[in-house]
Design a protein around this motif. Structure first.
Motif, short mmCIF file in Angstrom:
data_model
loop_
_atom_site.label_atom_id
_atom_site.label_comp_id
_atom_site.label_asym_id
_atom_site.label_seq_id
_atom_site.Cartn_x
_atom_site.Cartn_y
_atom_site.Cartn_z
N GLU A 28 0.82 -1.21 0.00
CA GLU A 28 0.00 0.00 0.00
C GLU A 28 0.86 1.26 0.00
O GLU A 28 0.50 2.28 -0.60
N GLU A 39 2.19 1.61 -3.60
CA GLU A 39 1.12 2.06 -4.50
C GLU A 39 0.89 3.56 -4.37
O GLU A 39 0.67 4.25 -5.37
N SER A 52 2.77 -0.67 -12.20
CA SER A 52 1.95 -1.01 -11.04
C SER A 52 2.67 -2.02 -10.17
O SER A 52 3.71 -2.56 -10.55
N VAL A 53 2.10 -2.27 -8.99
CA VAL A 53 2.62 -3.33 -8.12
C VAL A 53 2.42 -4.67 -8.83
O VAL A 53 1.32 -5.00 -9.29
#
Length: 331
Positions: free
Chosen positions: A144, A147, A160-161
């Motif tokens: 998190e 992100e 992105s992750v």
């Protein structure tokens, strides 16, 4: 009263675990392993011949970190190791694979046979050949937190992750030059990143088109429910029958994040296990050793192969003594 044996779970690593000479010392020395590797190379046709030469040689024609080499070789080595261990009498209670390692688990569990797997590996390589230059970065941040730092600009570019490997071990993936720009921004913010050995991105929106192409490669490949439970890195739960029979489920894995920690945590919450890494190096073993169930001793980890070419056969033979002990205990 003796302590009951822990059921065995095989762990199959993915991109990033590859290294020159991986498992080569087993080739010719371990008959079941050698037979499985040769069977795969033969099924891959002329590309299999070139792949075998690159794997065994000192001057590969295609760089090992390229998806067309790392992915099928990691699949083949994981599958061949799994087949070797089961031939010795080991009966895994579950299988857990990371990225292409999940396909090795699926093949070992009978979701598709090795001929089908060769077709799928060729299709996967062809699909990834359509993806532009990119890569992956490992960061010591919670998913998190990472992100939040990626932001809309990078998300729009396909960054992105890509994997959540542990609570503070997250991988981000994407195309260049965006990935390098993100690495510089993270470094300026005090976040250190480490490149994952890869020449293309995986498990991010940048490969959605490749995942769709990969799904076409499933045409004509029979799918069956797994004979051994596979812990899914999409859900953290065992792969269900409907998922196992769905080409979209397996092909979509190429573009969705690998939730390795969720899968491992779900598994280890159910009881004590012996986790055996069926692949080169100790990538997944090191992650598993971070889990509270392993740190407490409720579960244990065994890494049969080293993270370099030298000493492979010696390490394998030493690990086999422990594995044969597990077989003797009826695991």
């Amino acid at each position: 009263m003796p302590e009951p044996s822990r059921p065995v779970v095989l762990l199959f690593p993915g991109q990033g675990a590859q290294h020159p000479g991986m498992a080569v010392e087993l080739y010719g020395a371990e008959p079941e392993f050698t037979e499985a590797m040769d069977e795969f190379f033969t099924l891959m046709g002329e590309e299999g011949r070139r792949m075998r030469a690159d794997w065994l040689g000192d001057d590969p024609g295609v760089p090992l970190d390229d998806a067309s080499r790392a992915q099928p070789l990691l699949f083949a080595i994981g599958y061949a190791l799994g087949r070797t261990l089961t031939a010795r009498g080991l009966r895994p209670a579950a299988l857990l694979g990371h990225s292409v390692g999940e396909l090795a688990a699926a093949c070992l569990a009978g979701v598709f046979d090795l001929a089908g797997a060769a077709q799928l590996m060729a299709a996967r390589s062809a699909a990834m050949a359509t993806v532009g230059r990119g890569g992956m970065l490992a960061a010591g941040l919670a998913a998190e937190d990472l992100e939040a730092r990626i932001g809309d600009r990078f998300l729009a570019a396909g960054v992105s992750v890509a994997a959540v490997n542990a609570p503070r071990h997250t991988v981000v993936a994407g195309p260049e030059p965006w990935l390098s720009d993100l690495a510089r921004e993270l470094a300026a913010g005090g976040v250190t990143t480490r490149p994952v050995p890869a020449r293309q991105p995986f498990h991010c929106p940048a490969v959605l088109g490749a995942a769709e192409l990969f799904s076409v490669g499933f045409a004509g490949v029979p799918l069956a429910p797994p004979r051994v439970p596979i812990r899914s890195t999409a859900t953290g739960l065992p792969v269900e029958r409907a998922q196992a029979l769905s080409p979209g489920f397996w092909a979509g894995q190429l573009a969705r994040p690998v939730l390795f920690w969720a899968a491992l945590d779900g598994l280890l919450s159910e009881g004590g296990y012996t986790l055996v890494e069926a692949g080169p190096g100790r990538t997944l073993s090191m992650l598993a050793r971070r889990h509270p169930a392993v740190r407490s001793g409720r579960s244990t980890v065994l890494s049969p192969l080293p993270a370099s070419a030298q000493g492979t056969l010696a390490a394998w033979k030493a690990a086999l003594e422990e594995i044969d002990g597990l077989v003797a205990e009826g695991v």
